[in-house]
Motif scaffolding. Structure first.
Motif, PDB file in Angstrom:
ATOM      1  N   ILE A 159       0.732  -1.265  -0.005  1.00  9.09           N
ATOM      2  CA  ILE A 159       0.028  -0.016   0.032  1.00  9.09           C
ATOM      3  C   ILE A 159       0.797   1.146  -0.010  1.00  9.09           C
ATOM      4  CG2 ILE A 159      -1.560   1.334   1.273  1.00  9.09           C
ATOM      5  CD1 ILE A 159      -2.814  -1.303   0.068  1.00  9.09           C
ATOM      6  N   ASP A 160       0.414   2.163  -0.768  1.00  4.03           N
ATOM      7  CA  ASP A 160       1.213   3.423  -0.831  1.00  4.03           C
ATOM      8  C   ASP A 160       1.037   4.290   0.347  1.00  4.03           C
ATOM      9  OD1 ASP A 160       2.786   3.007  -3.034  1.00  4.03           O
ATOM     10  OD2 ASP A 160       1.988   4.727  -4.271  1.00  4.03           O
ATOM     11  N   PHE A 161       1.679   5.159   0.900  1.00  4.38           N
ATOM     12  CA  PHE A 161       1.377   6.139   1.926  1.00  4.38           C
ATOM     13  C   PHE A 161       0.727   6.926   1.083  1.00  4.38           C
ATOM     14  CE2 PHE A 161       2.848  10.299   4.113  1.00  4.38           C
ATOM     15  CZ  PHE A 161       2.232   9.684   5.459  1.00  4.38           C
ATOM     16  N   PRO A 162      -0.665   7.583   1.542  1.00  4.71           N
ATOM     17  CA  PRO A 162      -1.114   8.649   0.584  1.00  4.71           C
ATOM     18  C   PRO A 162      -0.740   9.938   0.644  1.00  4.71           C
ATOM     19  CG  PRO A 162      -2.188   8.339   2.935  1.00  4.71           C
ATOM     20  CD  PRO A 162      -1.002   7.261   2.840  1.00  4.71           C
ATOM     21  N   TRP A 214      -4.498  14.650  -1.492  1.00  8.07           N
ATOM     22  CA  TRP A 214      -5.604  14.747  -2.606  1.00  8.07           C
ATOM     23  C   TRP A 214      -5.792  13.450  -3.388  1.00  8.07           C
ATOM     24  CZ3 TRP A 214      -2.923  19.668  -2.421  1.00  8.07           C
ATOM     25  CH2 TRP A 214      -3.813  20.671  -1.890  1.00  8.07           C
ATOM     26  N   THR A 215      -4.680  12.554  -3.135  1.00  7.98           N
ATOM     27  CA  THR A 215      -4.536  11.206  -3.998  1.00  7.98           C
ATOM     28  C   THR A 215      -4.357  10.125  -2.982  1.00  7.98           C
ATOM     29  OG1 THR A 215      -2.166  11.400  -4.513  1.00  7.98           O
ATOM     30  CG2 THR A 215      -3.654  12.359  -6.152  1.00  7.98           C
ATOM     31  N   ARG A 216      -4.716   8.982  -3.523  1.00  8.27           N
ATOM     32  CA  ARG A 216      -4.560   7.864  -2.804  1.00  8.27           C
ATOM     33  C   ARG A 216      -3.176   7.072  -2.877  1.00  8.27           C
ATOM     34  NH1 ARG A 216      -9.479   5.576  -0.948  1.00  8.27           N
ATOM     35  NH2 ARG A 216      -9.016   3.491  -1.074  1.00  8.27           N
ATOM     36  N   GLU A 217      -2.628   7.620  -3.812  1.00  2.71           N
ATOM     37  CA  GLU A 217      -1.291   6.904  -3.868  1.00  2.71           C
ATOM     38  C   GLU A 217      -0.068   7.995  -4.324  1.00  2.71           C
ATOM     39  OE1 GLU A 217      -3.828   5.766  -5.822  1.00  2.71           O
ATOM     40  OE2 GLU A 217      -4.118   4.106  -4.780  1.00  2.71           O
ATOM     41  N   SER A 218       0.867   7.947  -3.626  1.00  2.00           N
ATOM     42  CA  SER A 218       2.077   8.860  -3.709  1.00  2.00           C
ATOM     43  C   SER A 218       3.144   8.177  -4.535  1.00  2.00           C
ATOM     44  CB  SER A 218       2.504   9.405  -2.364  1.00  2.00           C
ATOM     45  OG  SER A 218       2.929   8.212  -1.549  1.00  2.00           O
ATOM     46  N   GLY A 219       3.151   6.932  -4.558  1.00  2.00           N
ATOM     47  CA  GLY A 219       4.392   6.167  -5.341  1.00  2.00           C
ATOM     48  C   GLY A 219       5.247   6.144  -4.270  1.00  2.00           C
TER      49      GLY A 219
END
Length: 617
Positions: free
Chosen positions: A241-244, A247-252
């Motif tokens: 799971i990405d750290f959010p 404004w977006t659920r994914e950060s990379g």
């Protein structure tokens, strides 16, 4: 009184006092983890630090409390939208079974548990009082000047809110986005105080990660160095799971740890108290339907960050400028997304607090809360001592009563974030109440079927959820499964209010139109009491609908946005509202293009709204 008995009773009281003080000191020392913290917490309700009665009672009895910051209101949203958001977020906490503790500085006094009036005073731009953004470093300054007569108001940041929440023994804090290491921070040393606060203050923060325009990898590295546990809610996802990124659920950037739900989060907090005296960060991704497109928000962020650097915005001026530019570059889409993620974070923070209260409940029932046990050598029987419940031939050990189980306010309610596309076909504005039915059951079945007056009568008494608004909304929902129904009403944070929310959940009614107010002597969930004959015909009834019938001046804050976003086809308004509120409901519904229906409730109430014209002269 015999002098020997006075002496012995005095010795008994002194022994009780000494043992209570020793046990109390030991419990406080264990709870705070350090004597220094214990001494600081002793300043609660001093000239510079006030905890509201509701919050203090909740923390002392083990109820779930959630801290809320105020910078989002003082420096994030304009007036009166900020008051509406604050009221709504407190309602989210109450609807999920918690007690909200909004934290800020008013007239130089740090306050935990701001009232609606105090919050309005804090954020109202017409106030002539100086307003600051208050972090840890600012609290001594603003409080100290308050002692000299210079009154300053302040919205508390995450760091400032954490510090004050810890002093008030509040372990969970729900907010929007964490501060962090700014881009280029390795050169500018521009690092938010929020990160160091997490490394030294025993409060768990629930946020949508850190703000997207920060350096997320370096922020996580800094938190790791501070020994802060960082975990992200999976929100139904599997695998890594990405750290959010706000404004977006994914950060990379992969999350250091992953948790599944509020129960796991609460268990981690509970277990960690043995090992730490610092905070934790639980990241909650923005709800899917509100997440912005990553490529577009990334482009807006790059442009805003570059412009901020070119114009020399640094330090505390940097974040407000970037947020303002992102709002402009996204055509305002960042604002409703911000509201949605804050609401989601506060809701899950409350569920974590509720689960934590359940885990801590057994600890509240330890012998530390019992009447202290007195050894036989310390005890001498007297008539006065017998008044304390100890018999002549009893040992004190046999008279120690088991501790009273302290109830934890629980709720199965989960506040759902309304999708931006979701509309309402029928909006019902009216009362939700607890109906108490008293059915007369005389011992002699042959007597008059009506109860006797001026005396008590045997009866079968039952409680159900009702109220004209609730009944109309329920009927509308049953009548047409294809039409969506929303009930808008007011309840209080009392047992009746919790019963009403549970009933709405049972009947499948949405609860996002319900605003929960703090219960006090003048604010109670509506109640209707009916006394019936033996044939269950109404004999007499009493109704307390003051929570709706009282004059209020907050229609625009409480209800206008619900009508605007719902765009209902029909609005049904009952007669329980105050005449001024009733008129505003009708006006707002008509302006929204909705058809309006009126539920008269009773002749008396209808006559208040529609008085007969005078025929005099």
């Amino acid at each position: 009184m015999h002098p020997t008995r006075v002496c012995r009773l005095g010795a008994l009281r002194l022994s009780l006092l000494k043992r209570t003080q020793v046990r109390g000191s030991y419990r406080r020392l264990i709870h705070s983890g350090a004597q220094g913290n214990d001494q600081r917490k002793a300043y609660a309700n001093s000239k510079i630090f006030k905890v509201s009665d509701e919050v203090r009672e909740a923390t002392e009895t083990g109820k779930p409390v959630v801290a809320l910051e105020t910078t989002i209101y003082t420096h994030g949203f304009p007036y009166p939208d900020n008051v509406a958001l604050a009221t709504h977020l407190e309602s989210v906490v109450r609807n999920n079974g918690g007690i909200p503790a909004t934290i800020g500085v008013l007239n130089g006094v740090a306050r935990v548990g701001l009232s609606e009036k105090e919050l309005t005073e804090l954020v109202n731009p017409s106030s002539n009082t100086e307003l600051m953004k208050v972090s840890r470093r600012d609290l001594p300054f603003i409080a100290g000047l308050g002692l000299t007569g210079r009154k300053i108001n302040g919205g508390t940041t995450i760091a400032g809110t954490m510090l004050l929440a810890d002093l008030a023994n509040i372990p969970v804090f729900g907010t929007g986005g964490l501060g962090g290491v700014h881009r280029g921070g390795e050169n500018t040393m521009d690092v938010s105080a929020d990160l160091q606060e997490l490394g030294r203050t025993n409060v768990t923060v629930v946020s949508s990660g850190c703000k997207s325009f920060l350096d997320i990898p370096r922020t996580l590295e800094y938190l790791e160095t501070q020994g802060v546990c960082v975990a992200t809610f999976s929100d139904g996802r599997q695998g890594d799971i990405d750290f959010p990124a706000f404004w977006t659920r994914e950060s990379g950037v992969p999350s250091p740890m992953v948790i599944q739900n509020a129960e796991e989060a609460a268990a981690i907090i509970h277990a960690s108290e043995l090992f730490r005296s610092n905070g934790m960060l639980f990241a909650n991704p923005i709800p899917q339907e509100w997440a912005l497109e990553k490529s577009k928000i990334d482009h807006a962020i790059e442009a805003a960050v570059t412009e901020a650097a070119e114009k020399g915005f640094h330090g505390h001026r940097n974040t407000p400028f970037i947020l303002s530019r992102i709002k402009e570059l996204t055509d305002g889409k960042s604002v409703p997304a911000n509201r949605a993620l804050v609401e989601s974070n506060v809701a899950i923070a409350t569920r974590v607090a509720v689960e934590l209260a359940k885990l801590r409940r057994p600890e509240l029932n330890t012998s530390a809360l019992h009447t202290p046990v007195i050894s036989a050598s310390e005890f001498r029987y007297t008539k006065e001592a017998a008044l304390y419940g100890v018999g002549k031939n009893e040992s004190p050990e046999t008279t120690s009563r088991p501790a009273r189980t302290i109830p934890v306010q629980e709720s199965s309610q989960t506040v759902k974030i309304t999708s931006p596309q979701q509309k309402v076909d029928i909006l019902v504005a009216g009362a939700v109440a607890v109906d108490v039915s008293c059915n007369y059951t005389p011992f002699d079945k042959s007597v008059d079927p009506q109860p006797l007056i001026h005396t008590s009568n045997p009866a079968s008494i039952s409680e159900t959820t009702g109220g004209v608004g609730f009944n109309v909304a329920t009927a509308a929902q049953y009548a047409s499964k294809s039409n969506s129904v929303q009930l808008c009403s007011l309840i209080a944070s009392d047992t009746a209010g919790q019963l009403a929310l549970s009933a709405m959940d049972e009947f499948g009614l949405r609860s996002d139109g319900i605003t929960t107010l703090a219960a006090d002597a003048n604010t109670k969930t509506a109640k209707y009491v009916a006394v019936n004959t033996t044939g269950n015909d109404l004999f007499v009834a009493m109704a307390d609908m003051d929570i709706l019938g009282g004059a209020r001046d907050d229609f625009q804050l409480q209800w206008q946005n619900k009508i605007d976003s719902a765009k209902p086809k029909w609005v049904v308004v009952d007669a329980n509202w105050h005449p001024s509120s009733f008129k505003q409901w009708i006006t707002a519904a008509s302006a929204a293009g909705a058809k309006v229906a009126f539920e008269p409730v009773s002749t008396a109430k209808s006559q208040v709204l529609f008085p007969q014209p005078s025929t005099a002269g």
